[in-house]
Motif scaffolding. Structure first.
Motif, PDB file in Angstrom:
ATOM      1  N   THR A 100       0.727  -1.108   0.068  1.00 54.86           N
ATOM      2  CA  THR A 100       0.105   0.286   0.095  1.00 54.86           C
ATOM      3  C   THR A 100       0.725   1.202   0.063  1.00 54.86           C
ATOM      4  N   ARG A 101       0.394   2.497  -0.588  1.00 58.10           N
ATOM      5  CA  ARG A 101       1.042   3.482  -0.239  1.00 58.10           C
ATOM      6  C   ARG A 101       1.673   3.889   0.984  1.00 58.10           C
ATOM      7  N   LYS A 102       0.839   3.808   1.948  1.00 59.39           N
ATOM      8  CA  LYS A 102       1.436   4.079   3.193  1.00 59.39           C
ATOM      9  C   LYS A 102       2.437   3.293   3.851  1.00 59.39           C
ATOM     10  N   ASN A 103       2.465   2.004   3.311  1.00 57.33           N
ATOM     11  CA  ASN A 103       3.527   0.843   3.763  1.00 57.33           C
ATOM     12  C   ASN A 103       4.646   1.053   2.988  1.00 57.33           C
ATOM     13  N   PHE A 104       4.549   1.452   1.755  1.00 56.35           N
ATOM     14  CA  PHE A 104       5.756   1.906   0.881  1.00 56.35           C
ATOM     15  C   PHE A 104       6.395   3.211   1.567  1.00 56.35           C
ATOM     16  N   VAL A 105       5.599   4.139   1.824  1.00 52.42           N
ATOM     17  CA  VAL A 105       6.352   5.269   2.287  1.00 52.42           C
ATOM     18  C   VAL A 105       6.855   5.024   3.491  1.00 52.42           C
ATOM     19  N   ALA A 106       6.553   4.214   4.483  1.00 53.68           N
ATOM     20  CA  ALA A 106       7.089   4.107   5.684  1.00 53.68           C
ATOM     21  C   ALA A 106       8.316   3.283   5.488  1.00 53.68           C
ATOM     22  N   LYS A 107       8.420   2.448   4.358  1.00 56.58           N
ATOM     23  CA  LYS A 107       9.765   1.695   4.078  1.00 56.58           C
ATOM     24  C   LYS A 107      10.818   2.771   3.745  1.00 56.58           C
ATOM     25  N   LEU A 108      10.255   3.765   2.782  1.00 58.14           N
ATOM     26  CA  LEU A 108      11.388   4.857   2.414  1.00 58.14           C
ATOM     27  C   LEU A 108      11.856   5.666   3.473  1.00 58.14           C
ATOM     28  N   GLN A 109      10.874   5.950   4.417  1.00 60.08           N
ATOM     29  CA  GLN A 109      11.190   6.700   5.653  1.00 60.08           C
ATOM     30  C   GLN A 109      12.314   5.809   6.422  1.00 60.08           C
ATOM     31  N   ARG A 110      12.199   4.651   6.598  1.00 58.58           N
ATOM     32  CA  ARG A 110      13.056   3.618   7.327  1.00 58.58           C
ATOM     33  C   ARG A 110      14.327   3.642   6.666  1.00 58.58           C
ATOM     34  N   LEU A 111      14.355   3.554   5.186  1.00 63.96           N
ATOM     35  CA  LEU A 111      15.722   3.891   4.726  1.00 63.96           C
ATOM     36  C   LEU A 111      16.396   5.071   4.782  1.00 63.96           C
ATOM     37  N   GLY A 112      15.698   6.163   5.478  1.00 63.09           N
ATOM     38  CA  GLY A 112      16.243   7.468   5.688  1.00 63.09           C
ATOM     39  C   GLY A 112      16.016   8.612   4.825  1.00 63.09           C
ATOM     40  N   PHE A 113      14.918   8.496   3.853  1.00 63.49           N
ATOM     41  CA  PHE A 113      14.343   9.484   3.072  1.00 63.49           C
ATOM     42  C   PHE A 113      13.419  10.432   3.591  1.00 63.49           C
ATOM     43  N   ASP A 114      13.614  11.693   3.332  1.00 61.93           N
ATOM     44  CA  ASP A 114      12.522  12.531   3.790  1.00 61.93           C
ATOM     45  C   ASP A 114      11.313  12.696   2.861  1.00 61.93           C
ATOM     46  N   ILE A 115      10.499  11.683   2.937  1.00 62.86           N
ATOM     47  CA  ILE A 115       9.416  11.663   1.879  1.00 62.86           C
ATOM     48  C   ILE A 115       8.233  11.437   2.636  1.00 62.86           C
ATOM     49  N   SER A 116       6.983  12.399   2.145  1.00 62.91           N
ATOM     50  CA  SER A 116       5.461  11.830   3.031  1.00 62.91           C
ATOM     51  C   SER A 116       4.779  11.445   1.945  1.00 62.91           C
ATOM     52  N   VAL A 117       3.794  10.756   2.464  1.00 60.28           N
ATOM     53  CA  VAL A 117       2.692  10.137   1.652  1.00 60.28           C
ATOM     54  C   VAL A 117       2.270  10.817   0.522  1.00 60.28           C
ATOM     55  N   SER A 118       1.780  12.028   0.826  1.00 62.78           N
ATOM     56  CA  SER A 118       1.026  12.987  -0.185  1.00 62.78           C
ATOM     57  C   SER A 118       2.100  13.233  -1.471  1.00 62.78           C
ATOM     58  N   GLU A 119       3.228  12.948  -1.277  1.00 63.86           N
ATOM     59  CA  GLU A 119       4.176  13.468  -2.252  1.00 63.86           C
ATOM     60  C   GLU A 119       4.457  12.084  -3.289  1.00 63.86           C
ATOM     61  N   VAL A 120       3.960  10.968  -2.888  1.00 66.72           N
ATOM     62  CA  VAL A 120       4.117   9.694  -3.680  1.00 66.72           C
ATOM     63  C   VAL A 120       2.823   9.268  -4.609  1.00 66.72           C
ATOM     64  N   PHE A 121       3.050   8.994  -5.878  1.00 67.89           N
ATOM     65  CA  PHE A 121       2.154   8.798  -6.623  1.00 67.89           C
ATOM     66  C   PHE A 121       2.296   7.255  -7.355  1.00 67.89           C
ATOM     67  N   PRO A 122       1.736   6.447  -6.662  1.00 73.38           N
ATOM     68  CA  PRO A 122       1.903   4.793  -7.109  1.00 73.38           C
ATOM     69  C   PRO A 122       0.441   4.537  -8.094  1.00 73.38           C
ATOM     70  N   PRO A 123       0.476   3.429  -8.747  1.00 73.90           N
ATOM     71  CA  PRO A 123      -0.915   3.264  -9.569  1.00 73.90           C
ATOM     72  C   PRO A 123      -2.041   2.727  -8.836  1.00 73.90           C
TER      73      PRO A 123
END
Lengths: 254, 254
Positions: free
Chosen positions: A75-98
């Motif tokens: 899910t978008r939420k879990n995907f963004v949580a992964k990116l944040q764990r990797l150290g990226f400053d990225i929020s859910v509203s900035e990410v566009f998945p299909p």
């Protein structure tokens, strides 16, 4: 934000492009994720060296920044949580998945999906009516691409008077830390051939998909730059929409 | 064999074709098996009513008779044993499946295969060198079409300087007693797309394959009639070679 900071960030992005003239009109950057900022694989995968810092510097600039991905294993939420764990400053509203885009299409057209997707993506469709399906959605189902599951999706399609197949992307393969893996496009082609139909692609390189990201930034195509590792789906798709596209030499680049 | 007997058998075959003029030149009949003489499924499947008698009457005529199949779930020997158990008077030398033809091509071109086939077909390739493969052969692997197995075949192909993919047929689907099943062509298309290549089809509707059956009968194309349930692979393939083709209304006919 001082002008100099903007220039430095833009310079990072444009360094290898040979288009010095377009820096002036550039107002937004769209980044692909897998293969550009990180490599997927065991657990969360690994960040590509320098990418966490690159996102940080782009965010410090006055360029708008969005992330456009064909990721459909979570899910978008879990995907963004992964990116944040990797150290990226990225929020859910900035990410566009299909998947969220697909749900919008289902609502718009009153369709009930049969899902051939990764277990991790299923919760995204929890609220959708899946009884008596009148379309099939295929995502990057990976291990769920069994003969039985593909056959089930085929039987739904072949049984419909007007079969509708949505494919969440059309990639051929992607790179994980332990090697290349077949992507959703391969199974889209399989079902297209089995049922003698053409799938509707939701995700890159669909122009509708890129346009939704541009709309969110309030930018015209010529004001945005797409950066990805896939020559067809990232660079080609962006160029088809009037954006500039740059291919990085990480990820699936060969 | 009396002339009358020949006329009767030919009459059975030609009854629905509307080509009374071609009966005179007809010297051989090529029959498809699955969907024409029997339906596959649980165990040996079931003979289609009237088909055992039809084969018997054709054999009593002075027409030559061969069986041309894209069956790749068993060795030729085991496949023919199944047909005999179903009650058909058919011998190994009369049956032309793709695997023996593929083995001839491997020898001719010095190729070592990676096999993505049904477990039942593996013994047919026992004598082939499969170390360090330089081509991939895909057959109707059914349950063996897992994500992992398709990925392995893909990795072999993508790692070759000159990738060669052989597909044992190109069917979309076939009918088993419990419903429609995806056929090898679907996975051929998947690998073609993944690797951006074109497979070489061994089996129907390949002209080389039909020609090998004609050679065995010593007949010209216009002296032979192909009868099958697949409009593209049986009827179309035969017509492309100059034979007459007839579609039956059993099997996958819809």
């Amino acid at each position: 934000m001082p002008y100099g900071s903007r220039r430095r960030s833009a310079h990072i992005v444009m360094a290898d492009t040979g288009w010095p003239g377009c820096v002036k009109s550039l107002k937004g950057v769209i980044l692909d994720l897998c293969g550009v900022l990180y490599d997927s694989g065991e657990g969360d995968g690994v960040a590509i060296p320098g990418s966490i810092e690159a996102v940080k510097r782009l965010k410090e600039s006055d360029l708008q920044l969005r992330f456009c991905t064909n990721e459909t294993q979570a899910t978008r939420k879990n995907f963004v949580a992964k990116l944040q764990r990797l150290g990226f400053d990225i929020s859910v509203s900035e990410v566009f998945p299909p998947a969220p885009a697909a749900i919008a299409v289902l609502k718009e057209r009153g369709l009930r999906p049969h899902l051939l997707v990764h277990d991790g993506l299923l919760p995204e469709f929890d609220a959708e009516d899946k009884t008596n399906p009148n379309c099939v959605i295929v995502g990057d189902a990976a291990e769920n691409f069994s003969y039985q599951n593909l056959n089930e999706a085929f039987r739904v399609l072949i049984g419909l008077e007007r079969p509708v197949l949505f494919s969440l992307g059309q990639g051929r393969y992607y790179k994980e830390t332990d090697g290349l893996k077949l992507d959703v496009g391969v199974y889209m082609k399989a079902l297209e051939y089995a049922c003698d139909l053409k799938a509707e692609v939701i995700g890159k390189p669909s122009p509708t998909f890129f346009q939704s990201v541009l709309n969110d930034m309030g930018l015209k195509p010529n004001e945005a730059l797409m950066i990805g590792d896939d020559l067809v789906n990232d660079v080609g798709g962006a160029q088809y929409c009037g954006m500039k596209g740059v291919q990085v030499r990480t990820g699936k680049y060969r």
